[in-house]
Design a protein around this motif. Structure first.
Motif, mmCIF file in Angstrom:
data_model
loop_
_atom_site.group_PDB
_atom_site.id
_atom_site.type_symbol
_atom_site.label_atom_id
_atom_site.label_comp_id
_atom_site.label_asym_id
_atom_site.label_seq_id
_atom_site.Cartn_x
_atom_site.Cartn_y
_atom_site.Cartn_z
ATOM 1 N N THR A 10 46.007 42.882 41.480
ATOM 2 C CA THR A 10 47.740 42.836 42.306
ATOM 3 C C THR A 10 47.908 44.068 43.458
ATOM 4 N N LEU A 88 44.716 36.456 35.442
ATOM 5 C CA LEU A 88 44.546 36.179 36.423
ATOM 6 C C LEU A 88 45.916 35.623 38.264
ATOM 7 N N THR A 89 45.939 34.632 37.564
ATOM 8 C CA THR A 89 47.012 33.713 38.340
ATOM 9 C C THR A 89 48.228 34.686 38.043
ATOM 10 N N GLU A 90 49.125 35.087 37.881
ATOM 11 C CA GLU A 90 49.511 36.044 36.911
ATOM 12 C C GLU A 90 50.461 37.243 38.546
ATOM 13 N N ILE A 92 48.026 37.746 40.969
ATOM 14 C CA ILE A 92 47.162 36.672 41.994
ATOM 15 C C ILE A 92 48.953 37.249 42.792
ATOM 16 N N ASN A 93 49.844 36.113 42.207
ATOM 17 C CA ASN A 93 50.679 36.044 42.286
ATOM 18 C C ASN A 93 51.797 37.457 42.688
ATOM 19 N N THR A 123 55.316 33.307 46.917
ATOM 20 C CA THR A 123 54.549 32.456 45.989
ATOM 21 C C THR A 123 55.617 31.390 45.473
ATOM 22 N N PRO A 124 54.880 29.858 44.894
ATOM 23 C CA PRO A 124 53.388 30.524 43.545
ATOM 24 C C PRO A 124 52.453 30.671 45.580
ATOM 25 N N ILE A 127 45.670 28.560 44.712
ATOM 26 C CA ILE A 127 44.463 29.482 44.092
ATOM 27 C C ILE A 127 43.075 28.335 43.938
ATOM 28 N N HIS A 128 41.892 28.378 44.618
ATOM 29 C CA HIS A 128 41.011 27.755 44.280
ATOM 30 C C HIS A 128 40.184 28.532 43.083
ATOM 31 N N TYR A 129 39.979 28.137 42.016
ATOM 32 C CA TYR A 129 38.885 29.067 41.416
ATOM 33 C C TYR A 129 37.458 28.468 41.427
#
Length: 279
Positions: A10, A88-90, A92-93, A123-124, A127-129
């Motif tokens: 974060t 991880l997504t949380e 980043i956001n 947000t949101p 995101i590309h993983y």
């Protein structure tokens, strides 16, 4: 297994959001300088000089280089030996939320595409993983404004259309964009994959330095040919004429089906923002 905390992610994302919006990448700064030096149109040269002055003032005043601070787009390479303590997504956001709020960046995201209610923190994110070998987490942010995004195009060509079909698709997109996508452009092109992957490739192409050409000889040649053709369209800086309509054409490719030739063209203005951090 390597441990990385959500809090560290974060914090990194927060700073990346601010840096990407306040400072243009060095390759883009050099490209603008070269464009100004080579521009034959006096008006075009003046406009390019004004863009350089805008960058200088943004740095001195610590304000965004463009009022449209974009939708936050991320490309994340997650090593298989990395364990993130927390989501991880949380993480980043949350970094986007903090970066856009504490950095006083414009919040441009609406939570529902039809009801149009602003989320008030940008947000949101998108995101590309990509899961890769190793124990490193690499995050690239590419804030994307919609003045240029709205002029992007997707084409499902026939295999028989070949390289000429790709050329025509790119030139058609640039011609129709004209001044609306704020030239001089950086143009990301995705060729191959399927409908959605070609668009992701085109967006990812914009994160590559404009000073780095494709490692594939035939694609490298196509990048050069397209850049020359685009700069002969006469659109020029701000769409007011000149030789510098585009600063670069970056192409990414992927395998595709025998029956298709997907092509996506992602337009970007000279504010081609991207910052990468490794944790």
């Amino acid at each position: 297994m390597r441990e990385i905390t959500a809090a560290d992610i974060t914090a990194a994302v927060k700073m990346m959001c601010i840096e990407a919006n306040l400072t243009l990448a060095p390759d883009m700064v050099r490209a603008l300088g070269s464009a100004r030096d080579s521009e034959k149109s006096s008006l075009g040269k003046k406009i390019l000089g004004q863009l350089q002055e805008n960058l200088k003032l943004a740095g001195e005043e610590q304000i965004p280089i463009c009022q449209d601070t974009g939708m936050a787009v991320f490309f994340v390479r997650l090593g298989q030996k990395v364990h993130v303590e927390g989501g991880l997504t949380e993480a980043i956001n949350e970094g986007v939320r903090q970066g856009y709020t504490e950095g006083y960046l414009r919040k441009s995201v609406v939570g529902d595409p039809l009801r149009r209610i602003n989320t008030k923190d940008n947000t949101p994110a998108i995101i590309h993983y990509d899961v890769v070998p190793g124990e490193e987490l690499t995050i690239t942010i590419a804030p994307k404004g919609f003045g240029s995004e709205n002029m992007s195009k997707q084409y499902m060509l026939k295999p028989a259309d070949g390289v000429e079909g790709v050329r025509n698709a790119v030139l058609k997109t640039v011609s129709e964009a004209g001044p609306n996508a704020c030239p001089p452009f950086v143009i990301g092109v995705g060729i191959g994959g399927d409908f959605e992957l070609s668009a992701i490739l085109a967006k990812k192409a914009l994160t590559r330095s404009v000073e780095v050409r494709s490692s594939l000889p035939h694609i490298r040649q196509l990048e050069a040919e397209l850049l020359t053709a685009i700069n002969h369209l006469g659109i020029g800086p701000a769409g007011l004429g000149g030789r510098n309509t585009a600063l670069a054409v970056n192409i990414e490719t992927y395998a595709t089906h025998i029956a298709g030739l997907p092509v996506a063209v992602n337009m970007c203005c000279h504010v081609n923002r991207h910052v990468t951090a490794s944790l």
